[in-house]
Scaffold this active site. Structure first.
Site, PDB file in Angstrom:
ATOM      1  N   CYS A 247      44.038  39.449  15.558  1.00 54.02           N
ATOM      2  CA  CYS A 247      45.106  40.182  16.235  1.00 54.02           C
ATOM      3  C   CYS A 247      45.609  39.350  17.398  1.00 54.02           C
ATOM      4  CB  CYS A 247      44.557  41.500  16.758  1.00 54.02           C
ATOM      5  SG  CYS A 247      43.745  42.469  15.489  1.00 54.02           S
TER       6      CYS A 247
ATOM      7  N   ARG B 287      50.057  36.434  14.557  1.00 54.10           N
ATOM      8  CA  ARG B 287      48.628  36.691  14.456  1.00 54.10           C
ATOM      9  C   ARG B 287      48.334  37.980  13.705  1.00 54.10           C
ATOM     10  NH1 ARG B 287      45.727  33.572  17.806  1.00 54.10           N
ATOM     11  NH2 ARG B 287      44.003  35.011  17.656  1.00 54.10           N
TER      12      ARG B 287
ATOM     13  N   TRP C 130      46.040  42.887  13.042  1.00 50.25           N
ATOM     14  CA  TRP C 130      45.797  42.502  11.658  1.00 50.25           C
ATOM     15  C   TRP C 130      44.545  43.259  11.265  1.00 50.25           C
ATOM     16  CZ3 TRP C 130      42.564  40.007   8.118  1.00 50.25           C
ATOM     17  CH2 TRP C 130      43.194  39.545   6.967  1.00 50.25           C
TER      18      TRP C 130
ATOM     19  N   ASN D 250      40.691  41.791  20.103  1.00 50.69           N
ATOM     20  CA  ASN D 250      40.842  40.895  18.946  1.00 50.69           C
ATOM     21  C   ASN D 250      39.448  40.412  18.570  1.00 50.69           C
ATOM     22  OD1 ASN D 250      41.487  38.975  16.994  1.00 50.69           O
ATOM     23  ND2 ASN D 250      41.678  37.369  18.559  1.00 50.69           N
ATOM     24  N   GLY D 251      39.053  40.607  17.317  1.00 49.36           N
ATOM     25  CA  GLY D 251      37.716  40.202  16.879  1.00 49.36           C
ATOM     26  C   GLY D 251      37.074  41.306  16.061  1.00 49.36           C
TER      27      GLY D 251
ATOM     28  N   GLU E 257      48.282  21.315  -1.950  1.00 51.05           N
ATOM     29  CA  GLU E 257      49.012  21.877  -0.807  1.00 51.05           C
ATOM     30  C   GLU E 257      50.362  22.454  -1.237  1.00 51.05           C
ATOM     31  OE1 GLU E 257      50.259  23.012   3.028  1.00 51.05           O
ATOM     32  OE2 GLU E 257      48.338  22.835   1.981  1.00 51.05           O
TER      33      GLU E 257
ATOM     34  N   LYS F 250      51.431  26.350  -0.518  1.00 52.04           N
ATOM     35  CA  LYS F 250      52.626  26.703   0.254  1.00 52.04           C
ATOM     36  C   LYS F 250      53.496  27.681  -0.552  1.00 52.04           C
ATOM     37  CE  LYS F 250      51.868  26.075   3.293  1.00 52.04           C
ATOM     38  NZ  LYS F 250      50.842  25.365   4.020  1.00 52.04           N
TER      39      LYS F 250
ATOM     40  N   GLU G 224      51.795  31.114  -0.806  1.00 51.68           N
ATOM     41  CA  GLU G 224      51.756  31.844   0.478  1.00 51.68           C
ATOM     42  C   GLU G 224      53.049  32.584   0.775  1.00 51.68           C
ATOM     43  OE1 GLU G 224      49.823  30.220   4.250  1.00 51.68           O
ATOM     44  OE2 GLU G 224      50.290  28.422   3.120  1.00 51.68           O
TER      45      GLU G 224
ATOM     46  N   HIS H  67      41.747  19.340 -19.393  1.00 53.02           N
ATOM     47  CA  HIS H  67      40.411  19.947 -19.501  1.00 53.02           C
ATOM     48  C   HIS H  67      40.460  21.457 -19.319  1.00 53.02           C
ATOM     49  CE1 HIS H  67      38.833  15.917 -19.607  1.00 53.02           C
ATOM     50  NE2 HIS H  67      39.521  15.628 -18.533  1.00 53.02           N
TER      51      HIS H  67
ATOM     52  N   LYS I 101      48.196  33.617  11.047  1.00 54.40           N
ATOM     53  CA  LYS I 101      48.201  32.193  11.400  1.00 54.40           C
ATOM     54  C   LYS I 101      46.798  31.654  11.661  1.00 54.40           C
ATOM     55  CE  LYS I 101      50.169  28.277  12.289  1.00 54.40           C
ATOM     56  NZ  LYS I 101      50.695  27.539  11.153  1.00 54.40           N
TER      57      LYS I 101
HETATM   58  C1  AGP Z   1      48.223  27.471   5.731  1.00 51.36           C
HETATM   59  O1  AGP Z   1      49.592  27.565   5.581  1.00 51.36           O
HETATM   60  C2  AGP Z   1      47.573  28.720   6.107  1.00 51.36           C
HETATM   61  N1  AGP Z   1      48.095  29.252   7.276  1.00 51.36           N
HETATM   62  C3  AGP Z   1      46.063  28.657   6.123  1.00 51.36           C
HETATM   63  O2  AGP Z   1      45.600  28.239   4.872  1.00 51.36           O
HETATM   64  C4  AGP Z   1      45.460  27.738   7.193  1.00 51.36           C
HETATM   65  O3  AGP Z   1      45.659  26.407   6.842  1.00 51.36           O
HETATM   66  C5  AGP Z   1      43.957  28.017   7.309  1.00 51.36           C
HETATM   67  O4  AGP Z   1      43.782  29.362   7.681  1.00 51.36           O
HETATM   68  C6  AGP Z   1      43.296  27.088   8.318  1.00 51.36           C
HETATM   69  O5  AGP Z   1      43.814  27.290   9.589  1.00 51.36           O
HETATM   70  P1  AGP Z   1      43.461  26.220  10.742  1.00 51.36           P
HETATM   71  O6  AGP Z   1      44.033  24.907  10.355  1.00 51.36           O
HETATM   72  O7  AGP Z   1      44.110  26.793  11.975  1.00 51.36           O
HETATM   73  O8  AGP Z   1      41.975  26.180  10.861  1.00 51.36           O
END
Ligand code: AGP
Length: 624
Positions: free
Chosen positions: A2, A30, A96, A122-123, A498, A502, A505, A521, A619
């Site tokens: 959060c 967040r 969140w 937050n936590g 990657e 992307k 996501e 395979h 994030k």
């Molecule tokens: C990537 O677009 C995502 N936001 C997610 O996979 C991110 O890379 C992952 O949570 C790791 O975050 P960090 O690099 O802040 O540790």
């Protein structure tokens, strides 16, 4: 996961409400399941709503009406709500969900039954069930499903036992197990009390008032004077002062860091989305990342941050998501330099089960520097006696403070949940790290000279892709595809993973990335004329082998898009080409990835997705 914010302020043009709402809008990356604020007037003025911040703003704008329930039940809002939100001190939260679904009652702030205190958190409080039972036995009624609600009740119980506000706050925190960044306000009291343990919390020292928040963008437009709280620390934040103390109550002198981020960086600068802005910022981010780290003449790398680092016998990368893909890229760079290297998904890493000793360099790759899985892996590596290095974007983040060495990737603030510029800056920093570690063995080999020369040209290579990319028109051909596959070999294999991440996501469409040789395979069974394949083909590395894989998928009718720096060689084998400038095989995938970012971006835009805030994601993932 959060975002929390607090402001204790004196006279200023805008109200505490505006500063809290501004801060929350910069923290929404967040989490955006619900939002709420509390202003420390007597009685407390609390408003909270399920949904994005705009729902809270609507509720506040409709002030004067009684909100869900009248005084004494869920929300402490009187008919004179408008006035009661106008006070010097307040806290806010964007959620969140971890415990209890998104709803008004599960939204923060949470208050004690009699409105004696309001709390944002937050936590995760791991022992919240036991505390709930204990407090219920003492007659406390719980209204939400959250773990957090035990905190205001614990504080209230201490207060009714005669403790003063700070003492009651400390005693309550003392009972918690788990991770937390917590802020509490009391009716008619201008000081905010905060505590931190394994969740990020920063303080902002302003001219007319002081802030606390989960991250700097929350208040960067008001002050760049920042104090980072450490685990186990408390603070009393009032309009005129900030006092930090440790668990015993002893005052702790803290250093004040000046953050050189331009507040504009925290805004969208006229782009529709933070993601698009951050994609276009890559040339500048990479220039910042390279600045002062490549000696022009000698063609060698200088990373003073690594001073005292012995030549490692082995390197282990620990990371999650996009950062894990950067680790895989780093692994290949080191292996090519003859340095044993492995990459681990951080949540699967256990130093106790691995050959780890002081000659092992464990590198935590993490943009935010706060990802709980990566932090747990790094703490385990430290306990096991490894040498640890944080490769992160956030100054003084938990990872930076946990590790023996830190390499900042200097990408600047990255707000969009989807990591873009930070990935490119991670790959560049890892390229410098690999060269620096190799140089200790064989200074300035010709291979590394050409590699460094091409790294220096990378910002221009990326700029030409940003200027000329045809990704948007290529995407239009695949709006209705069943699934999207990405393939690559060598340095391009991590970028294939990657590209798929992307697209998944932000478009919510099925996508997968594979080392190209793996297709036959198994995954080849998924390939049809309705599954476009994006093949990353370097003109100088494994070209014919990758073209072989291209013909494999074409034989199953799949349309193929090549991302390549060698259209002359590859063009005739594929249906579409996304071209990148010809460059070193270890640099080409970094440029190619920009084309894949644009593919994902334009597809998500065509599907009208909430690009900066994709569903179910956040994030920085600060819970295990
Ligand atoms: C990537 O677009 C995502 N936001 C997610 O996979 C991110 O890379 C992952 O949570 C790791 O975050 P960090 O690099 O802040 O540790």
């Amino acid at each position: 996961m959060c975002g929390i914010i607090g402001y204790a302020g004196g006279e200023s043009d805008d109200t505490v409400l505006e500063r809290l709402l501004n801060g929350l809008s910069n923290l929404e990356y967040r989490g955006y399941d619900s939002a709420g604020i509390a202003v420390a007037n007597a009685p407390l003025a609390v408003e909270k709503r399920e949904g994005e911040l705009v729902e809270l703003e609507r509720a506040l704008a409709a002030d004067g009406a009684a909100f869900n329930g009248s005084r004494g039940s869920d929300d402490w809002i009187g008919s004179d709500a408008a006035d009661s939100f106008d006070g010097p001190t307040g806290i806010g939260h964007t959620r969140w969900s971890t415990h209890g679904p998104p709803s008004d009652v599960n939204a923060h702030p949470h208050t004690s039954p009699n409105g004696s205190v309001a709390v944002v958190h937050n936590g995760i409080i791991e022992n919240y069930r036991e505390l709930r039972e204990e407090l219920s036995a003492d007659g406390y009624e719980f209204r939400s499903d959250t773990d957090t609600e035990v905190v205001p009740h614990l504080i209230d119980r201490e207060r009714s036992g005669g403790a003063d506000r700070f003492a009651a706050f400390r005693a309550a925190i003392d009972r918690l197990e788990g991770s937390y960044a917590i802020a509490a306000v009391f009716p008619g009291h201008e000081t905010i009390y905060v505590a931190r343990h394994e969740s990020p919390l920063v303080l902002g020292l302003g001219e007319n008032g002081n802030f606390l928040a989960s991250d700097v963008p929350a208040f960067i437009e008001y002050t760049n004077q920042v104090v980072y709280l450490d685990d186990g620390e408390f603070a009393a934040v009032s309009p005129s002062s900030v006092t930090v103390s440790d668990e015993s109550g002893a005052v702790v002198e803290k250093s004040v860091e000046t953050i050189d981020w331009d507040p504009e960086d925290a805004g969208k600068s006229g782009y529709d989305h933070y993601m698009r802005k951050e994609i276009t910022e890559q040339p500048r981010a990479i220039r910042d990342c390279l600045r002062g780290r490549i000696e022009e003449l000698g063609g060698t790398v200088s990373l003073p941050e690594l001073e005292g680092l012995e030549e490692p016998s082995a390197v282990q990368f620990v990371a999650c998501g996009t950062s894990y893909h950067a680790g895989l890229f780093g692994e290949r760079l080191l292996q090519r330099q003859g340095i044993p290297a492995q990459t681990f998904v951080a949540s699967e890493y256990d130093a106790d089960q691995l050959p780890v000793d002081e000659e092992t360099l464990v590198v935590g790759v993490t943009q935010s520097g706060e990802t709980a899985d990566t932090m747990r892996a790094l703490r385990g590596a430290n306990r096991a006696g490894a040498t640890t290095l944080a490769l992160t974007n956030v100054v003084a983040s938990s990872a930076a403070r946990e590790c023996d060495h830190v390499l900042y990737i200097r990408a600047g603030p990255e707000i969009s949940v989807a990591a873009t510029k930070s990935f490119a800056s991670q790959q560049v920093t890892l390229s410098l790290l690999a060269t620096a570690l190799a140089d200790t063995a064989d200074p300035s080999s010709s291979a590394s000279r050409e590699h460094l020369r091409e790294l220096r040209r990378l910002p221009d290579h990326i700029q030409s892709v940003l200027d000329d990319s045809n990704a948007r028109s290529v995407v239009e051909a695949f709006l209705e595809a069943d699934a999207y596959f990405f393939i690559g070999r060598g340095y391009s294999a991590p970028v294939a993973l990657e590209g798929a991440l992307k697209l998944k996501e932000i478009t919510y469409r099925h996508a997968e990335g594979f080392p190209a040789g793996e297709l036959k395979h198994g995954p080849l069974a998924l390939v049809t004329e309705a599954t476009p394949v994006f093949a990353i083909v370097s003109g100088r590395e494994k070209t014919s082998a990758t073209i072989g894989n291209v013909t494999e998928v074409q034989a199953r009718g799949a349309p193929v898009v090549a991302v390549t720096d060698s259209p002359a060689t590859v063009g005739s084998h594929v249906d579409y080409v996304l071209e990148v400038p010809e460059t070193h095989p270890a640099v080409m995938p970094i440029v190619a990835n920009v084309q894949l970012q644009l593919v994902a971006y334009w597809l998500a835009d065509a599907l009208d997705r909430p690009i900066d805030k994709p569903r179910n994601l956040a994030k920085s993932v600060t819970v295990l």
